[in-house]
Design an enzyme around this catalytic site. Sequence first.
Site, mmCIF file in Angstrom:
data_model
loop_
_atom_site.group_PDB
_atom_site.id
_atom_site.type_symbol
_atom_site.label_atom_id
_atom_site.label_comp_id
_atom_site.label_asym_id
_atom_site.label_seq_id
_atom_site.Cartn_x
_atom_site.Cartn_y
_atom_site.Cartn_z
ATOM 1 N N ASP A 1 -55.095 -21.982 58.593
ATOM 2 C CA ASP A 1 -54.064 -22.566 57.727
ATOM 3 C C ASP A 1 -54.185 -21.980 56.327
ATOM 4 O OD1 ASP A 1 -52.189 -24.038 56.380
ATOM 5 O OD2 ASP A 1 -53.237 -25.939 56.525
ATOM 6 N N ASP B 1 -57.701 -31.490 61.621
ATOM 7 C CA ASP B 1 -57.539 -30.634 60.449
ATOM 8 C C ASP B 1 -58.705 -30.899 59.508
ATOM 9 O OD1 ASP B 1 -56.797 -29.113 58.322
ATOM 10 O OD2 ASP B 1 -54.946 -30.193 57.876
ATOM 11 N N THR C 1 -49.704 -37.279 60.983
ATOM 12 C CA THR C 1 -51.012 -37.124 60.366
ATOM 13 C C THR C 1 -51.680 -38.471 60.133
ATOM 14 O OG1 THR C 1 -50.298 -35.098 59.266
ATOM 15 C CG2 THR C 1 -52.238 -36.217 58.368
ATOM 16 N N ASP D 1 -45.999 -29.611 62.763
ATOM 17 C CA ASP D 1 -46.660 -30.648 61.958
ATOM 18 C C ASP D 1 -45.745 -30.919 60.772
ATOM 19 O OD1 ASP D 1 -48.519 -32.322 60.688
ATOM 20 O OD2 ASP D 1 -49.475 -30.632 59.670
ATOM 21 N N LYS E 1 -46.595 -22.078 56.695
ATOM 22 C CA LYS E 1 -46.037 -23.025 55.725
ATOM 23 C C LYS E 1 -45.222 -22.244 54.701
ATOM 24 C CE LYS E 1 -49.685 -26.530 56.137
ATOM 25 N NZ LYS E 1 -50.837 -27.183 55.477
ATOM 26 N N CYS F 1 -46.362 -28.142 56.910
ATOM 27 C CA CYS F 1 -45.703 -28.515 55.666
ATOM 28 C C CYS F 1 -46.720 -29.057 54.681
ATOM 29 C CB CYS F 1 -44.618 -29.564 55.918
ATOM 30 S SG CYS F 1 -45.245 -31.157 56.532
ATOM 31 N N LYS G 1 -57.124 -36.030 59.988
ATOM 32 C CA LYS G 1 -57.785 -35.402 58.860
ATOM 33 C C LYS G 1 -59.283 -35.684 58.945
ATOM 34 C CE LYS G 1 -54.269 -33.626 56.589
ATOM 35 N NZ LYS G 1 -54.157 -32.183 56.325
ATOM 36 N N GLU H 1 -57.905 -27.090 63.018
ATOM 37 C CA GLU H 1 -57.264 -26.339 61.946
ATOM 38 C C GLU H 1 -58.223 -26.122 60.777
ATOM 39 O OE1 GLU H 1 -53.394 -27.151 59.035
ATOM 40 O OE2 GLU H 1 -53.533 -28.149 60.992
ATOM 41 N N ASP I 1 -44.300 -34.024 59.697
ATOM 42 C CA ASP I 1 -44.152 -35.469 59.607
ATOM 43 C C ASP I 1 -43.979 -35.987 58.186
ATOM 44 O OD1 ASP I 1 -46.704 -34.682 58.867
ATOM 45 O OD2 ASP I 1 -47.662 -36.510 59.572
#
Length: 364
Positions: free
Chosen positions: A243, A190, A135, A320, A267, A295, A162, A218, A322
């Site tokens: 999401d 995202d 990210t 995803d 998630k 996550c 992001k 996302e 990380d």
Amino acid sequence: MKISKIEIGKVKIPLKKPFITALRCVDFAEDIIIKIITDTGNIGYGSAPPTAVITGDSQMSIVSAIKTVIAPQLIGLEICETEEIFKRIDKSMLHNSSAKACVDMAVYDLLGQLCCLPLYKLLGGYRGSFTSDLTISLREPEVMAHDAVEAVNGGYTDLKLKVGGDAELDFARVKAIRNAVGDKINIRLDANQGWKPKEAVRLIRRFEDKGLNIELIEQPVIAHDIQGLKFVTDNVDTPIMADEAAFGTYEVFELLAARACDLINIKLMKAGGIHNALKIADIAAICGVECMMGCMLESKLGITASASLAGAKSVITRADLDAADLLLKDPIKGGISYDKNRIILNEQPGLGIIEIKDWQNFYL
């Protein structure tokens, strides 16, 4: 293997650099950690990061939910009584998905230990390793471009940027990063609910017209606006992933029934644990929709549980995960390991967690 006691603590871990999204900015990862202790001496570990802006769960609400509501209902149950355990977790209280996921995680850790299998093999065993993205936090275009190049130099081939909140600035961010990393690096966006539906369509079409080659986008619109999400999905070529809108099993069923998205981000903290995340994966597979395993900003303990599910199921085609690689230090001994952009699942029973360093007990 019978549940004898549940202990609750926490860890606080500094990040390598601030984590910034359209919703928040943080400098530390803070996890609630539990230990389910059995009459055989086995310990199952679970964790939950308080992410109030997404799940509505704070540190103390997670602790209180586990200690006063969920844990008392599980004492004395055999770990193999999974139908009863997960029924009690789900029905113990409304919402509080992070607290439920925390306990669920520790139960699955013990199930793996009981069966002498690593969790990913117990859940399906599809793969023992896979790649994850990294990210890139929401900042000025030139800073994000620098961070993206740094990530690529560190071995990452998939980046999640992001964005959200300012369409013109978002376009500049994406263009700067694409120019910096070249065409061979995979870029995902995202927006964290940061755009209006028509604004999202205009911006995504602009990405497409300029050939910026975005793999997926996302949660472009606010979570409760399913019609807005469907509007975006229907009016762009770029795949759209749900999401925050894809919270639990019921919400995912609604999204897929409405054909409101192309992909689902699973998630554990939204789903309420692995047992519900498995249901989401199965619903998506029935509908022919691929999933990403995502996550929160959390420790390696939670990432190991999520990675175990990602390794187990073929319908989970992207990761995803990380978060543990964003931490300055690692208090979790055992679990997954990183090889550049690749996550390696360990072969120890359960989650393979050996020790939690810097554990701070909650005494309530």
